[in-house]
Design an enzyme around this catalytic site. Structure first.
Site, short mmCIF file in Angstrom:
data_model
loop_
_atom_site.label_atom_id
_atom_site.label_comp_id
_atom_site.label_asym_id
_atom_site.label_seq_id
_atom_site.Cartn_x
_atom_site.Cartn_y
_atom_site.Cartn_z
CG ASP A 151 -1.57 1.29 1.73
OD1 ASP A 151 -2.19 1.64 0.54
OD2 ASP A 151 -1.45 2.08 2.56
CG ASP A 154 -1.59 7.75 0.29
OD1 ASP A 154 -0.08 8.29 0.52
OD2 ASP A 154 -2.39 7.27 -0.91
#
Length: 191
Positions: free
Chosen positions: A9, A11
């Site tokens: 991922d 952020d």
């Protein structure tokens, strides 16, 4: 021959999550993430970023802005010995989005669309892959795509990860760096 992937991922895992990061001056690396990614690459994992980017759908920044920052990020990973095999993003939202981007899609995590697209396009072995995320939606996307190793990280690499059902997270660590040192996906994990 298919290669396993390390899905990341963006952020909260790669960059400190300041909310809708789209400029280089807003981008702050989570400590140790590039070195940990280089270790994963040397171990034979294709590095693939899968990231929801609803700021595009909300009109907060453009796809061109996102891609410009992504090109810079890719270069930084490559310089660290951690070339990214792919970056997959979802600009959609079922609510609070503009025009055609306001839709319930199959790519926005927790849906598995980005992971499945990467597997098809990059010839990835999902059964040997691992996903690192900081939200339950990351883990749900990985499980729905058939990724057996799902590691929950603390947002921004600090503190303790949020709680997740054991059926979702096969391991939990503060940061990618910590997880890579422990390598929990090399042990038996729940599918």
């Amino acid at each position: 021959m298919s290669q396993p992937a390390a899905f990341l991922d963006r952020d909260g895992v790669i960059t400190v999550d300041h909310g809708y990061v789209v400029r280089r001056d807003e981008f702050a690396w989570v400590p140790g993430v590039r070195e940990a990614a280089a270790t994963l690459h040397r171990a034979g994992c294709a590095l693939v970023v899968v990231t929801n980017q609803s700021g595009i759908g909300r009109g907060m920044y453009s796809e061109v802005d996102f891609l410009s920052l992504t090109d810079w990020m890719r270069g930084e990973f490559a310089r660290a010995g951690a070339p990214l095999a792919g970056v997959y993003f979802c600009p959609h939202r079922p609510t609070a989005a503009l025009g055609a981007l306001r839709t319930r899609c199959d790519c926005r995590k927790p849906a598995p669309g980005m992971v499945l697209a990467a597997a098809r396009e990059l010839d990835l072995d999902l059964g040997g892959s691992v996903l690192f995320g900081d939200k339950v939606s990351d883990l749900k996307a990985a499980r729905a795509a058939g990724v057996p190793h799902r590691v929950l990280l603390a947002t921004d690499g600090v503190g303790t990860p949020d709680a997740a059902p054991e059926s979702l997270a096969t391991a939990a660590f503060a940061s990618l760096s910590e997880a890579v040192q422990a390598r929990p996906w090399t042990h038996k994990a729940a599918a």
